[in-house]
Design a protein around this motif. Structure first.
Motif, PDB file in Angstrom:
ATOM      1  N   PHE A  71      27.149   8.655  22.171  1.00 57.15           N
ATOM      2  CA  PHE A  71      25.982   7.779  22.154  1.00 57.15           C
ATOM      3  C   PHE A  71      24.689   8.593  22.192  1.00 57.15           C
ATOM      4  CE2 PHE A  71      22.664   5.307  24.286  1.00 57.15           C
ATOM      5  CZ  PHE A  71      22.616   4.190  23.461  1.00 57.15           C
ATOM      6  N   ASN A  72      23.777   8.264  21.285  1.00 54.59           N
ATOM      7  CA  ASN A  72      22.468   8.897  21.234  1.00 54.59           C
ATOM      8  C   ASN A  72      21.382   7.900  21.601  1.00 54.59           C
ATOM      9  OD1 ASN A  72      20.484  10.910  20.624  1.00 54.59           O
ATOM     10  ND2 ASN A  72      20.163   9.917  18.659  1.00 54.59           N
ATOM     11  N   GLU A  73      21.350   6.775  20.875  1.00 48.26           N
ATOM     12  CA  GLU A  73      20.334   5.750  21.090  1.00 48.26           C
ATOM     13  C   GLU A  73      20.757   4.471  20.384  1.00 48.26           C
ATOM     14  OE1 GLU A  73      16.829   7.257  19.163  1.00 48.26           O
ATOM     15  OE2 GLU A  73      17.688   7.001  17.168  1.00 48.26           O
ATOM     16  N   ALA A  74      20.036   3.404  20.697  1.00 43.64           N
ATOM     17  CA  ALA A  74      20.197   2.137  19.980  1.00 43.64           C
ATOM     18  C   ALA A  74      18.795   1.704  19.557  1.00 43.64           C
ATOM     19  CB  ALA A  74      20.855   1.081  20.864  1.00 43.64           C
ATOM     20  N   LYS A  75      18.502   1.864  18.276  1.00 44.73           N
ATOM     21  CA  LYS A  75      17.185   1.510  17.755  1.00 44.73           C
ATOM     22  C   LYS A  75      17.127   0.019  17.454  1.00 44.73           C
ATOM     23  CE  LYS A  75      17.250   4.347  14.302  1.00 44.73           C
ATOM     24  NZ  LYS A  75      16.910   5.137  13.109  1.00 44.73           N
ATOM     25  N   VAL A  76      15.963  -0.579  17.697  1.00 47.11           N
ATOM     26  CA  VAL A  76      15.703  -1.960  17.307  1.00 47.11           C
ATOM     27  C   VAL A  76      14.761  -1.901  16.108  1.00 47.11           C
ATOM     28  CG1 VAL A  76      14.768  -4.190  18.004  1.00 47.11           C
ATOM     29  CG2 VAL A  76      16.035  -2.790  19.656  1.00 47.11           C
ATOM     30  N   MET A  77      15.211  -2.498  15.014  1.00 44.35           N
ATOM     31  CA  MET A  77      14.458  -2.482  13.762  1.00 44.35           C
ATOM     32  C   MET A  77      14.210  -3.918  13.302  1.00 44.35           C
ATOM     33  SD  MET A  77      14.619   0.868  13.161  1.00 44.35           S
ATOM     34  CE  MET A  77      14.305   1.142  11.441  1.00 44.35           C
ATOM     35  N   SER A  78      13.127  -4.112  12.559  1.00 48.68           N
ATOM     36  CA  SER A  78      12.919  -5.420  11.940  1.00 48.68           C
ATOM     37  C   SER A  78      13.908  -5.548  10.785  1.00 48.68           C
ATOM     38  CB  SER A  78      11.486  -5.541  11.400  1.00 48.68           C
ATOM     39  OG  SER A  78      11.331  -4.739  10.233  1.00 48.68           O
ATOM     40  N   THR A  79      14.021  -6.736  10.230  1.00 48.68           N
ATOM     41  CA  THR A  79      14.923  -6.917   9.088  1.00 48.68           C
ATOM     42  C   THR A  79      14.414  -6.158   7.864  1.00 48.68           C
ATOM     43  OG1 THR A  79      13.807  -8.988   8.577  1.00 48.68           O
ATOM     44  CG2 THR A  79      15.845  -9.136   9.857  1.00 48.68           C
ATOM     45  N   ALA A  80      13.129  -5.734   7.893  1.00 50.35           N
ATOM     46  CA  ALA A  80      12.559  -4.927   6.814  1.00 50.35           C
ATOM     47  C   ALA A  80      12.635  -3.424   7.152  1.00 50.35           C
ATOM     48  CB  ALA A  80      11.116  -5.337   6.564  1.00 50.35           C
ATOM     49  N   ASP A  81      13.447  -3.075   8.152  1.00 56.90           N
ATOM     50  CA  ASP A  81      13.671  -1.694   8.585  1.00 56.90           C
ATOM     51  C   ASP A  81      12.444  -1.015   9.187  1.00 56.90           C
ATOM     52  OD1 ASP A  81      16.408  -1.643   8.037  1.00 56.90           O
ATOM     53  OD2 ASP A  81      16.050  -1.136   5.933  1.00 56.90           O
ATOM     54  N   VAL A  82      11.571  -1.796   9.822  1.00 55.17           N
ATOM     55  CA  VAL A  82      10.440  -1.232  10.559  1.00 55.17           C
ATOM     56  C   VAL A  82      10.897  -0.972  11.992  1.00 55.17           C
ATOM     57  CG1 VAL A  82       8.102  -1.663  11.420  1.00 55.17           C
ATOM     58  CG2 VAL A  82       8.745  -2.419   9.110  1.00 55.17           C
ATOM     59  N   PHE A  83      10.669   0.251  12.485  1.00 49.04           N
ATOM     60  CA  PHE A  83      11.055   0.630  13.840  1.00 49.04           C
ATOM     61  C   PHE A  83      10.230  -0.157  14.854  1.00 49.04           C
ATOM     62  CE2 PHE A  83      10.336   3.321  17.603  1.00 49.04           C
ATOM     63  CZ  PHE A  83      11.636   3.560  18.001  1.00 49.04           C
ATOM     64  N   LEU A  84      10.925  -0.836  15.801  1.00 46.40           N
ATOM     65  CA  LEU A  84      10.256  -1.637  16.827  1.00 46.40           C
ATOM     66  C   LEU A  84      10.396  -1.055  18.232  1.00 46.40           C
ATOM     67  CD1 LEU A  84      11.286  -5.193  15.577  1.00 46.40           C
ATOM     68  CD2 LEU A  84       9.103  -4.009  15.226  1.00 46.40           C
ATOM     69  N   GLY A  85      11.338  -0.140  18.417  1.00 50.30           N
ATOM     70  CA  GLY A  85      11.578   0.465  19.725  1.00 50.30           C
ATOM     71  C   GLY A  85      13.020   0.914  19.810  1.00 50.30           C
ATOM     72  N   GLN A  86      13.392   1.445  20.979  1.00 46.56           N
ATOM     73  CA  GLN A  86      14.763   1.924  21.109  1.00 46.56           C
ATOM     74  C   GLN A  86      15.242   1.836  22.543  1.00 46.56           C
ATOM     75  OE1 GLN A  86      14.455   5.917  19.671  1.00 46.56           O
ATOM     76  NE2 GLN A  86      13.991   6.764  21.665  1.00 46.56           N
ATOM     77  N   PHE A  87      16.552   1.700  22.663  1.00 43.65           N
ATOM     78  CA  PHE A  87      17.217   1.763  23.955  1.00 43.65           C
ATOM     79  C   PHE A  87      17.772   3.170  24.125  1.00 43.65           C
ATOM     80  CE2 PHE A  87      17.703  -2.787  22.972  1.00 43.65           C
ATOM     81  CZ  PHE A  87      17.271  -3.359  24.170  1.00 43.65           C
ATOM     82  N   THR A  88      17.557   3.730  25.295  1.00 44.66           N
ATOM     83  CA  THR A  88      18.178   4.991  25.651  1.00 44.66           C
ATOM     84  C   THR A  88      18.854   4.810  26.996  1.00 44.66           C
ATOM     85  OG1 THR A  88      16.131   5.785  26.661  1.00 44.66           O
ATOM     86  CG2 THR A  88      16.536   6.430  24.358  1.00 44.66           C
ATOM     87  N   GLY A  89      19.794   5.654  27.291  1.00 46.23           N
ATOM     88  CA  GLY A  89      20.503   5.548  28.568  1.00 46.23           C
ATOM     89  C   GLY A  89      21.819   6.278  28.471  1.00 46.23           C
TER      90      GLY A  89
END
Length: 133
Positions: free
Chosen positions: A109-127
Motif C-alpha cells: 500500500f502506498n496511497e489511495a487518491k481521490v479523483m474527480s470523474t474527469a481525473d482531477v486530483f482532489l486529495g489522498q488518503f495515507t496511512g
C-alpha cells in the motif's frame, strides 16, 4: 478495546453484506490484478485536499480491501475495480469521484487518491495497514 472491536465488526459486517449484495459484481472483480498482499484493514487520514474535495484534511477513516477486489471505506462498498499500471480504481458515481489505490504492482500500500470523474486530483488518503483481515 471493546469500542475498537465493535467498530471493526461494524465495518467488516457492512463490507461482507455489501459484497454479498454485489453478487456477480464481486465475481467480476476477482479477475482483476489486486494482489492478496493488499488485502486487509487500513487506518487512513485524508490530506492534500483540493477545491471540490469531498472531505476535509485530517478526516480519518478505516478501509478494508477484501478478496476479489471489494473495498469498504467510510460506509461505502466498492466493487469491480479497473487496474491500470500501478493503480486499482473504483468509481463512486453517486459522489462524482473515483478512488485509486496504489501500488498493485508491488502489492504494498502506498496511497489511495481521490479523483474527480474527469481525473482531477482532489486529495489522498495515507496511512498504514492495521490488520491482514
Amino acid at each position: 478495546m471493546t469500542i475498537i472491536q465493535n467498530k471493526l465488526r461494524r465495518v467488516l459486517m457492512s463490507c461482507v453484506a455489501g459484497a454479498l449484495m454485489a453478487g456477480s459484481s464481486a465475481v467480476l472483480a476477482q479477475s482483476t490484478s489486486i494482489p492478496a498482499s493488499l488485502e486487509g484493514t487500513y487506518s487512513l487520514t485524508f490530506g492534500s485536499a483540493q477545491s471540490g474535495a469531498p472531505l476535509a484534511n485530517g478526516t480519518a477513516v478505516d478501509m478494508v480491501i477484501a478478496a476479489g477486489g471489494t473495498v469498504c471505506i467510510a460506509d461505502l462498498v466498492l466493487t469491480s475495480p479497473t487496474v491500470s499500471g500501478t493503480e486499482a480504481t473504483w468509481s463512486i458515481p453517486a459522489l462524482g469521484v473515483k478512488l485509486a489505490v496504489s501500488d498493485v504492482t508491488s502489492g504494498s500500500f502506498n496511497e489511495a487518491k481521490v479523483m474527480s470523474t474527469a481525473d482531477v486530483f482532489l486529495g489522498q488518503f495515507t496511512g498504514s495497514k492495521t490488520s491482514n483481515s
